[in-house]
Write a protein that holds these residues in place. Structure first.
Motif, PDB file in Angstrom:
ATOM      1  N   SER A  81       0.830  -1.208   0.000  1.00 26.60           N
ATOM      2  CA  SER A  81       0.000   0.000   0.000  1.00 26.60           C
ATOM      3  C   SER A  81       0.862   1.254   0.000  1.00 26.60           C
ATOM      4  O   SER A  81       0.574   2.216  -0.725  1.00 26.60           O
ATOM      5  CB  SER A  81      -0.924  -0.008   1.224  1.00 26.60           C
ATOM      6  OG  SER A  81      -1.807  -1.102   1.162  1.00 26.60           O
ATOM      7  N   THR A  82       1.908   1.241   0.789  1.00 24.88           N
ATOM      8  CA  THR A  82       2.824   2.381   0.836  1.00 24.88           C
ATOM      9  C   THR A  82       3.455   2.595  -0.535  1.00 24.88           C
ATOM     10  O   THR A  82       3.535   3.728  -1.014  1.00 24.88           O
ATOM     11  CB  THR A  82       3.911   2.150   1.908  1.00 24.88           C
ATOM     12  OG1 THR A  82       3.274   1.987   3.177  1.00 24.88           O
ATOM     13  CG2 THR A  82       4.892   3.308   1.961  1.00 24.88           C
ATOM     14  N   ASN A  83       3.881   1.506  -1.166  1.00 21.45           N
ATOM     15  CA  ASN A  83       4.486   1.616  -2.503  1.00 21.45           C
ATOM     16  C   ASN A  83       3.494   2.180  -3.515  1.00 21.45           C
ATOM     17  O   ASN A  83       3.888   2.854  -4.462  1.00 21.45           O
ATOM     18  CB  ASN A  83       5.016   0.263  -2.974  1.00 21.45           C
ATOM     19  CG  ASN A  83       6.232  -0.177  -2.189  1.00 21.45           C
ATOM     20  OD1 ASN A  83       6.892   0.620  -1.526  1.00 21.45           O
ATOM     21  ND2 ASN A  83       6.530  -1.452  -2.254  1.00 21.45           N
ATOM     22  N   ALA A  84       2.209   1.891  -3.327  1.00 20.90           N
ATOM     23  CA  ALA A  84       1.163   2.397  -4.219  1.00 20.90           C
ATOM     24  C   ALA A  84       0.642   3.761  -3.761  1.00 20.90           C
ATOM     25  O   ALA A  84      -0.303   4.293  -4.349  1.00 20.90           O
ATOM     26  CB  ALA A  84       0.011   1.393  -4.286  1.00 20.90           C
ATOM     27  N   GLU A  85       1.252   4.307  -2.714  1.00 20.30           N
ATOM     28  CA  GLU A  85       0.868   5.596  -2.143  1.00 20.30           C
ATOM     29  C   GLU A  85      -0.584   5.621  -1.682  1.00 20.30           C
ATOM     30  O   GLU A  85      -1.318   6.582  -1.893  1.00 20.30           O
ATOM     31  CB  GLU A  85       1.174   6.729  -3.132  1.00 20.30           C
ATOM     32  CG  GLU A  85       2.654   6.834  -3.448  1.00 20.30           C
ATOM     33  CD  GLU A  85       2.995   7.942  -4.424  1.00 20.30           C
ATOM     34  OE1 GLU A  85       2.090   8.736  -4.795  1.00 20.30           O
ATOM     35  OE2 GLU A  85       4.165   8.029  -4.802  1.00 20.30           O
ATOM     36  N   VAL A  86      -0.988   4.504  -1.059  1.00 17.16           N
ATOM     37  CA  VAL A  86      -2.330   4.381  -0.497  1.00 17.16           C
ATOM     38  C   VAL A  86      -2.184   4.283   1.025  1.00 17.16           C
ATOM     39  O   VAL A  86      -1.436   3.442   1.530  1.00 17.16           O
ATOM     40  CB  VAL A  86      -3.040   3.114  -1.047  1.00 17.16           C
ATOM     41  CG1 VAL A  86      -4.363   2.886  -0.337  1.00 17.16           C
ATOM     42  CG2 VAL A  86      -3.224   3.218  -2.547  1.00 17.16           C
ATOM     43  N   ALA A  87      -2.891   5.154   1.733  1.00 15.29           N
ATOM     44  CA  ALA A  87      -2.842   5.137   3.190  1.00 15.29           C
ATOM     45  C   ALA A  87      -3.518   3.871   3.716  1.00 15.29           C
ATOM     46  O   ALA A  87      -4.567   3.465   3.222  1.00 15.29           O
ATOM     47  CB  ALA A  87      -3.536   6.372   3.755  1.00 15.29           C
ATOM     48  N   VAL A  88      -2.900   3.252   4.699  1.00 13.24           N
ATOM     49  CA  VAL A  88      -3.453   2.035   5.304  1.00 13.24           C
ATOM     50  C   VAL A  88      -4.170   2.407   6.590  1.00 13.24           C
ATOM     51  O   VAL A  88      -3.588   3.018   7.486  1.00 13.24           O
ATOM     52  CB  VAL A  88      -2.335   1.011   5.610  1.00 13.24           C
ATOM     53  CG1 VAL A  88      -2.923  -0.217   6.291  1.00 13.24           C
ATOM     54  CG2 VAL A  88      -1.594   0.624   4.348  1.00 13.24           C
ATOM     55  N   THR A  89      -5.432   2.019   6.669  1.00 13.56           N
ATOM     56  CA  THR A  89      -6.201   2.201   7.899  1.00 13.56           C
ATOM     57  C   THR A  89      -6.426   0.823   8.520  1.00 13.56           C
ATOM     58  O   THR A  89      -6.255  -0.210   7.852  1.00 13.56           O
ATOM     59  CB  THR A  89      -7.566   2.849   7.611  1.00 13.56           C
ATOM     60  OG1 THR A  89      -8.314   1.963   6.769  1.00 13.56           O
ATOM     61  CG2 THR A  89      -7.414   4.215   6.961  1.00 13.56           C
ATOM     62  N   ALA A  90      -6.826   0.826   9.767  1.00 16.66           N
ATOM     63  CA  ALA A  90      -7.127  -0.443  10.442  1.00 16.66           C
ATOM     64  C   ALA A  90      -8.255  -1.171   9.713  1.00 16.66           C
ATOM     65  O   ALA A  90      -8.223  -2.394   9.560  1.00 16.66           O
ATOM     66  CB  ALA A  90      -7.499  -0.192  11.899  1.00 16.66           C
ATOM     67  N   PRO A 123      -4.459  11.844   7.232  1.00 15.96           N
ATOM     68  CA  PRO A 123      -4.306  13.209   6.710  1.00 15.96           C
ATOM     69  C   PRO A 123      -5.627  13.939   6.423  1.00 15.96           C
ATOM     70  O   PRO A 123      -5.666  15.161   6.453  1.00 15.96           O
ATOM     71  CB  PRO A 123      -3.510  13.024   5.421  1.00 15.96           C
ATOM     72  CG  PRO A 123      -3.633  11.593   5.067  1.00 15.96           C
ATOM     73  CD  PRO A 123      -3.902  10.845   6.349  1.00 15.96           C
ATOM     74  N   THR A 124      -6.717  13.193   6.181  1.00 12.33           N
ATOM     75  CA  THR A 124      -7.976  13.866   5.830  1.00 12.33           C
ATOM     76  C   THR A 124      -9.152  13.493   6.738  1.00 12.33           C
ATOM     77  O   THR A 124     -10.189  14.137   6.673  1.00 12.33           O
ATOM     78  CB  THR A 124      -8.371  13.536   4.373  1.00 12.33           C
ATOM     79  OG1 THR A 124      -8.519  12.117   4.243  1.00 12.33           O
ATOM     80  CG2 THR A 124      -7.329  14.061   3.394  1.00 12.33           C
ATOM     81  N   ASP A 125      -8.999  12.468   7.558  1.00  9.40           N
ATOM     82  CA  ASP A 125     -10.101  12.012   8.418  1.00  9.40           C
ATOM     83  C   ASP A 125      -9.633  12.049   9.866  1.00  9.40           C
ATOM     84  O   ASP A 125      -8.851  11.192  10.298  1.00  9.40           O
ATOM     85  CB  ASP A 125     -10.524  10.594   8.017  1.00  9.40           C
ATOM     86  CG  ASP A 125     -11.725  10.087   8.799  1.00  9.40           C
ATOM     87  OD1 ASP A 125     -12.119  10.732   9.796  1.00  9.40           O
ATOM     88  OD2 ASP A 125     -12.255   9.033   8.415  1.00  9.40           O
ATOM     89  N   ARG A 126     -10.120  13.029  10.633  1.00  9.49           N
ATOM     90  CA  ARG A 126      -9.668  13.196  12.024  1.00  9.49           C
ATOM     91  C   ARG A 126     -10.014  12.000  12.906  1.00  9.49           C
ATOM     92  O   ARG A 126      -9.404  11.792  13.941  1.00  9.49           O
ATOM     93  CB  ARG A 126     -10.268  14.463  12.638  1.00  9.49           C
ATOM     94  CG  ARG A 126      -9.732  15.712  12.034  1.00  9.49           C
ATOM     95  CD  ARG A 126     -10.235  16.944  12.716  1.00  9.49           C
ATOM     96  NE  ARG A 126     -11.626  16.807  13.150  1.00  9.49           N
ATOM     97  CZ  ARG A 126     -12.224  17.613  13.975  1.00  9.49           C
ATOM     98  NH1 ARG A 126     -11.580  18.643  14.472  1.00  9.49           N
ATOM     99  NH2 ARG A 126     -13.489  17.437  14.308  1.00  9.49           N
ATOM    100  N   ARG A 127     -11.016  11.215  12.502  1.00  9.61           N
ATOM    101  CA  ARG A 127     -11.429  10.065  13.323  1.00  9.61           C
ATOM    102  C   ARG A 127     -10.538   8.845  13.108  1.00  9.61           C
ATOM    103  O   ARG A 127     -10.571   7.907  13.883  1.00  9.61           O
ATOM    104  CB  ARG A 127     -12.874   9.688  12.997  1.00  9.61           C
ATOM    105  CG  ARG A 127     -13.871  10.784  13.282  1.00  9.61           C
ATOM    106  CD  ARG A 127     -15.186  10.505  12.635  1.00  9.61           C
ATOM    107  NE  ARG A 127     -14.982  10.439  11.185  1.00  9.61           N
ATOM    108  CZ  ARG A 127     -15.779   9.831  10.326  1.00  9.61           C
ATOM    109  NH1 ARG A 127     -16.854   9.231  10.743  1.00  9.61           N
ATOM    110  NH2 ARG A 127     -15.509   9.830   9.040  1.00  9.61           N
ATOM    111  N   ALA A 128      -9.759   8.842  12.039  1.00  8.52           N
ATOM    112  CA  ALA A 128      -8.993   7.646  11.667  1.00  8.52           C
ATOM    113  C   ALA A 128      -7.496   7.857  11.867  1.00  8.52           C
ATOM    114  O   ALA A 128      -7.021   8.989  11.987  1.00  8.52           O
ATOM    115  CB  ALA A 128      -9.267   7.291  10.203  1.00  8.52           C
TER     116      ALA A 128
END
Length: 185
Positions: free
Chosen positions: A81-90, A123-128
């Motif tokens: 995910s990091t390599n694809a520049e996608v943020a990983v959430t739980a 970066p965009t969701d204060r809850r996550a």
């Protein structure tokens, strides 16, 4: 008591239907020549050797990093995910691993305590929060699993397109055999 020679002889015949199914109740082989039978057993032996080597590598990597299999799958997902520049959430991790959110929280707590990941505000969701792999763990995973993947890629790359299609068909067929439930008696 069996001797070491007996043990080696039996181990060497684990794919031989003449040994594991001499009455051909499950494995029909009487229509094959000795050469064909030896070749089929050679394929199955090669698959067994690959599985054993893969299991040893996986066990050694997990042991060295003090991880279980799900932990290692999580780290590989975070890296991809990091390599694809996608943020990983739980939540994304739970979905990928097919585990509950409670299990994901325990997994992340364990990985964080071991120094393998850090949690950061989304970066965009204060809850996550997002999950990132530490540079040290990323280097270790690349050094072990990444290097092995690169070597496997080169083996597959060396095949002709036709050979790759045959291998794909064979491995897909082999995978499909594990999805069949054994009949009940």
């Amino acid at each position: 008591m069996a001797s070491r020679d007996d043990a080696r002889r039996i181990t060497g015949s684990l794919t031989d239907p003449r040994v594991i199914d001499p009455r051909q109740e499950l494995v029909r082989h009487d229509d094959l020549s000795e050469e064909e039978l030896a070749q089929v057993m050679g394929v199955l032996d090669a698959v067994r050797h690959w599985r054993e080597a893969e299991q040893r590598l996986s066990f050694e990597s997990r042991s060295r990093m003090k991880l279980n299999e799900t932990d290692m799958k999580a780290l590989r997902y975070i890296i991809a995910s990091t390599n694809a520049e996608v943020a990983v959430t739980a939540g994304a991790l739970a979905e990928h691993l097919h585990i509950s959110t409670a299990s994901t929280t325990k997994l992340l707590d364990r990985l964080e305590r071991a120094g393998h990941i850090v949690r950061r505000p989304h970066p965009t969701d204060r809850r996550a929060v997002t999950v990132e792999i530490t540079p040290e763990t990323h280097r270790e995973v690349r050094r072990t699993m990444g290097l092995q993947h690169a070597r496997r890629f080169e083996v597959a790359r060396a095949l002709t397109p036709e050979e790759r299609e045959i291998v794909i068909r064979f491995l897909d067929g082999l995978s499909a055999t594990t999805l069949v439930t054994a009949p009940r008696e």
